[in-house]
Write a protein that holds these residues in place. Structure first.
Motif, PDB file in Angstrom:
ATOM      1  N   VAL A   1       0.836  -1.214   0.000  1.00  0.00           N
ATOM      2  CA  VAL A   1       0.000   0.000   0.000  1.00  0.00           C
ATOM      3  C   VAL A   1       0.866   1.257   0.000  1.00  0.00           C
ATOM      4  N   PHE A   2       1.848   1.308   0.911  1.00  0.00           N
ATOM      5  CA  PHE A   2       2.693   2.508   1.015  1.00  0.00           C
ATOM      6  C   PHE A   2       3.536   2.699  -0.245  1.00  0.00           C
ATOM      7  N   GLU A   3       3.994   1.591  -0.797  1.00  0.00           N
ATOM      8  CA  GLU A   3       4.786   1.638  -2.029  1.00  0.00           C
ATOM      9  C   GLU A   3       3.932   2.197  -3.170  1.00  0.00           C
ATOM     10  N   ALA A   4       2.683   1.703  -3.274  1.00  0.00           N
ATOM     11  CA  ALA A   4       1.777   2.146  -4.348  1.00  0.00           C
ATOM     12  C   ALA A   4       1.444   3.629  -4.206  1.00  0.00           C
ATOM     13  N   LEU A   5       1.128   4.055  -2.973  1.00  0.00           N
ATOM     14  CA  LEU A   5       0.715   5.448  -2.756  1.00  0.00           C
ATOM     15  C   LEU A   5       1.873   6.433  -2.945  1.00  0.00           C
ATOM     16  N   SER A   6       3.100   5.943  -2.749  1.00  0.00           N
ATOM     17  CA  SER A   6       4.255   6.848  -2.888  1.00  0.00           C
ATOM     18  C   SER A   6       4.443   7.306  -4.343  1.00  0.00           C
ATOM     19  N   HIS A   7       3.756   6.617  -5.293  1.00  0.00           N
ATOM     20  CA  HIS A   7       3.849   7.025  -6.709  1.00  0.00           C
ATOM     21  C   HIS A   7       2.925   8.200  -7.033  1.00  0.00           C
ATOM     22  N   ASP A   8       2.070   8.568  -6.083  1.00  0.00           N
ATOM     23  CA  ASP A   8       1.140   9.688  -6.288  1.00  0.00           C
ATOM     24  C   ASP A   8       1.614  10.869  -5.443  1.00  0.00           C
ATOM     25  N   ALA A   9       2.181  11.856  -6.101  1.00  0.00           N
ATOM     26  CA  ALA A   9       2.790  12.998  -5.384  1.00  0.00           C
ATOM     27  C   ALA A   9       1.803  13.704  -4.458  1.00  0.00           C
ATOM     28  N   SER A  10       0.507  13.707  -4.830  1.00  0.00           N
ATOM     29  CA  SER A  10      -0.484  14.430  -4.017  1.00  0.00           C
ATOM     30  C   SER A  10      -0.758  13.724  -2.689  1.00  0.00           C
ATOM     31  N   LEU A  11      -0.331  12.461  -2.565  1.00  0.00           N
ATOM     32  CA  LEU A  11      -0.615  11.700  -1.337  1.00  0.00           C
ATOM     33  C   LEU A  11       0.586  11.606  -0.404  1.00  0.00           C
ATOM     34  N   LEU A  12       1.751  12.089  -0.858  1.00  0.00           N
ATOM     35  CA  LEU A  12       2.967  11.955  -0.045  1.00  0.00           C
ATOM     36  C   LEU A  12       2.830  12.609   1.325  1.00  0.00           C
ATOM     37  N   ARG A  13       2.001  13.667   1.387  1.00  0.00           N
ATOM     38  CA  ARG A  13       1.879  14.390   2.667  1.00  0.00           C
ATOM     39  C   ARG A  13       1.235  13.531   3.763  1.00  0.00           C
ATOM     40  N   TYR A  14       0.559  12.445   3.381  1.00  0.00           N
ATOM     41  CA  TYR A  14      -0.088  11.583   4.371  1.00  0.00           C
ATOM     42  C   TYR A  14       0.799  10.414   4.811  1.00  0.00           C
ATOM     43  N   LEU A  15       1.933  10.229   4.146  1.00  0.00           N
ATOM     44  CA  LEU A  15       2.719   8.999   4.353  1.00  0.00           C
ATOM     45  C   LEU A  15       3.898   9.206   5.294  1.00  0.00           C
ATOM     46  N   PRO A  16       3.872   8.563   6.482  1.00  0.00           N
ATOM     47  CA  PRO A  16       5.088   8.568   7.303  1.00  0.00           C
ATOM     48  C   PRO A  16       6.169   7.779   6.576  1.00  0.00           C
ATOM     49  N   GLU A  17       7.427   8.088   6.821  1.00  0.00           N
ATOM     50  CA  GLU A  17       8.502   7.354   6.137  1.00  0.00           C
ATOM     51  C   GLU A  17       8.397   5.873   6.487  1.00  0.00           C
ATOM     52  N   SER A  18       8.349   5.030   5.472  1.00  0.00           N
ATOM     53  CA  SER A  18       8.147   3.586   5.667  1.00  0.00           C
ATOM     54  C   SER A  18       8.987   2.813   4.668  1.00  0.00           C
TER      55      SER A  18
ATOM     56  N   GLN B   1       8.567   1.898  10.220  1.00  0.00           N
ATOM     57  CA  GLN B   1       7.861   3.156   9.966  1.00  0.00           C
ATOM     58  C   GLN B   1       8.219   4.216  11.011  1.00  0.00           C
ATOM     59  N   GLN B   2       8.320   5.418  10.523  1.00  0.00           N
ATOM     60  CA  GLN B   2       8.543   6.604  11.365  1.00  0.00           C
ATOM     61  C   GLN B   2       7.490   6.676  12.480  1.00  0.00           C
ATOM     62  N   GLY B   3       7.933   6.894  13.714  1.00  0.00           N
ATOM     63  CA  GLY B   3       6.994   7.085  14.826  1.00  0.00           C
ATOM     64  C   GLY B   3       6.405   8.492  14.780  1.00  0.00           C
ATOM     65  N   LEU B   4       5.170   8.621  15.192  1.00  0.00           N
ATOM     66  CA  LEU B   4       4.482   9.915  15.154  1.00  0.00           C
ATOM     67  C   LEU B   4       4.100  10.340  16.567  1.00  0.00           C
ATOM     68  N   HIS B   5       4.069  11.643  16.801  1.00  0.00           N
ATOM     69  CA  HIS B   5       3.606  12.152  18.105  1.00  0.00           C
ATOM     70  C   HIS B   5       2.106  12.404  17.992  1.00  0.00           C
ATOM     71  N   LEU B   6       1.328  11.372  18.331  1.00  0.00           N
ATOM     72  CA  LEU B   6      -0.117  11.451  18.132  1.00  0.00           C
ATOM     73  C   LEU B   6      -0.797  12.241  19.228  1.00  0.00           C
ATOM     74  N   ILE B   7      -1.960  12.772  18.877  1.00  0.00           N
ATOM     75  CA  ILE B   7      -2.774  13.408  19.920  1.00  0.00           C
ATOM     76  C   ILE B   7      -3.226  12.316  20.895  1.00  0.00           C
ATOM     77  N   GLU B   8      -3.481  12.714  22.128  1.00  0.00           N
ATOM     78  CA  GLU B   8      -3.888  11.749  23.160  1.00  0.00           C
ATOM     79  C   GLU B   8      -5.182  12.190  23.817  1.00  0.00           C
ATOM     80  N   VAL B   9      -5.892  11.209  24.351  1.00  0.00           N
ATOM     81  CA  VAL B   9      -7.069  11.461  25.191  1.00  0.00           C
ATOM     82  C   VAL B   9      -6.808  10.735  26.503  1.00  0.00           C
ATOM     83  N   ASP B  10      -6.779  11.465  27.601  1.00  0.00           N
ATOM     84  CA  ASP B  10      -6.458  10.891  28.921  1.00  0.00           C
ATOM     85  C   ASP B  10      -5.130  10.116  28.890  1.00  0.00           C
TER      86      ASP B  10
END
Length: 455
Positions: free
Chosen positions: A209-226, A306-315
């Protein structure tokens, strides 16, 4: 010519011949159906020559018991009917076949275990729209792809012989079953022989999935380094770039086996591994020691790093979002629902199977630590990301999909990231809302079936 929803009346033996179909006068006039010619009756892969007899003051169709048996339909079944003059064909349908992993014939009340409620909801939705549905498993597939044994509902669940369907909905929950030669052969046969459509054709693996989406420049902003995890050098590079990285089994599901690697002070590293009962924590004095502990697992399991992300948290618990994106009656993608998923207290993954809990997007965002100015924009960003990612996967991968479960995350700056795309979103987590109620997600499956079959 648009289709019309009608009710099938099955006559007692001896009243009608098997090659006679009784239709209402109005229907015959409206569609200019010839009553003096032999016509072709089509229902899924089933074909039979019939002669039409008109009857005034009736809206439905009457047929012999033997003809109904050959078609595999029950008394009073609502079906859609259309007449195709160019081929002199009366077509009933659409016929929908749902491929499941397992059935339990010894339990006629719950023949499909946990997902029986979902199957009954699908039956109710089909009944309302004039779609005929049956359910089957790989073991029901025989040598003749044009006919198989399937479960239908009519005053309870029962098994009967049914034709190959116009549309098949793949709900297999195991890659092993999906890759069985008999299943693969069946899929190929019904598509080439009968023009059947098969959607949610295959499982996706994370790297694909990540490999396929990396071919679409408009979607790169959603992809953590993988990357596909290959060696120590890759681990070292990723750990020097990011304070946290994740190792995810390429073919995993339900959060099983995910490893979170965090850099500690003094060159040590900590791993948290998602397990059934909670999270296993281990500390390694060096990255090379950590890699040595992984090398055994790498022989049997392929991982995505995959790159770790600083996600929002609840409690103080990480939260992510599951979007259900489906194709509609026009064959276009749209976002059916998005829910927030808050990780359980002993877990860093949010899957319900790992103790996570569901929340509305609005509530999860309101309870998060995001700055007030960003909170109002997140819902729209999530919806747009889900839609664009679904379209991207569909465009880049050569398989037929009708729905995706798309896992998204929001970081502490309000940026939306893709975590995973699932082509078999679970039907166990969200139980039906009660007898007779049909969720939009189920209705959408039926509408896409109608789109594919031309009904």
């Amino acid at each position: 010519m648009p289709s019309k929803k009608i009710t099938v009346q099955i006559m007692s033996p001896g009243i009608l011949e098997d090659d006679i179909l009784v239709l209402g006068d109005n229907l015959i006039k409206q569609w200019k159906i010839p009553t003096h010619l032999s016509l072709l009756l089509a229902f899924g892969s089933f074909r039979h020559r019939v002669k039409v007899i008109p009857l005034s003051r009736t809206d439905g169709v009457r047929m012999s018991q033997e003809l109904a048996r050959k078609m595999g339909i029950q008394q009073k079944s609502p079906l859609r009917l259309t007449y195709r003059p160019h081929s002199s064909t009366i077509q009933f349908g659409p016929l929908l076949g749902v491929l499941l992993s397992q059935d339990y014939p010894g339990n006629p009340e719950k023949p499909f275990g946990q997902i029986t409620l979902f199957c009954k909801e699908l039956v109710n939705a089909c009944y309302r729209q004039g779609v005929y549905v049956y359910f089957f498993t790989p073991k029901h597939i025989g040598t003749n792809s044009g006919q198989l044994s399937g479960w239908v509902y009519g005053n309870g669940w029962k098994q009967t012989q049914v034709p190959a369907a116009d549309v098949f909905y793949n709900r297999l929950t195991s890659r092993k079953l999906e890759n069985k030669p008999s299943v693969q052969h069946f899929m190929k046969e019904v598509k080439s022989r009968y023009g059947s459509h098969f959607f949610n054709e295959k499982y996706l693996d994370k790297n694909e999935v990540f490999e396929a989406l990396s071919h679409d420049a408009s979607l790169l902003r959603y992809l953590p380094e993988s990357h596909l995890f290959r060696n120590f050098a890759m681990l070292k590079t990723m750990c020097s770039k990011y304070s946290t990285v994740f190792l995810k089994p390429v073919k995993g599901s339900l959060g099983k086996g995910i490893i979170r690697i965090s850099r500690l002070e003094g060159g040590a590293y900590q791993t948290l591994t998602a397990q059934v009962g909670g999270t296993r924590k281990q500390i390694y004095p060096s990255l090379s020691k950590l890699f040595s502990s992984l090398s055994g697992k790498m022989k049997t399991t392929r991982y995505q790093i995959q790159q770790g992300l600083h996600l929002i948290e609840v409690d103080h618990r990480p939260v992510d979002f599951r979007a259900l994106v489906q194709k509609n009656i026009s064959g276009k993608w749209n976002t059916t629902s998005i829910v927030g998923r808050i990780a359980g207290s002993q877990h860093f993954v949010s899957n319900l199977a790992r103790g996570g809990s569901l929340s509305t997007v609005k509530d999860a965002i309101a309870r998060s630590s995001l700055p007030a100015g960003i909170k109002g924009k997140i819902s729209v960003r999530l919806k747009r990301a889900a839609l664009e990612i679904a379209q991207g996967v569909d465009a880049q991968l050569p398989a037929h999909f009708g729905e995706f479960g798309i896992d998204l995350a929001v970081d502490v700056n309000g940026r939306v990231w893709l975590l995973e795309v699932n082509s078999k979103p679970s039907k166990n987590d969200n139980t039906p809302m009660g007898e007779g109620k049909i969720r939009p997600s189920v209705k959408q499956v039926i509408e896409y079936t109608r789109f594919l079959s031309g009904f």
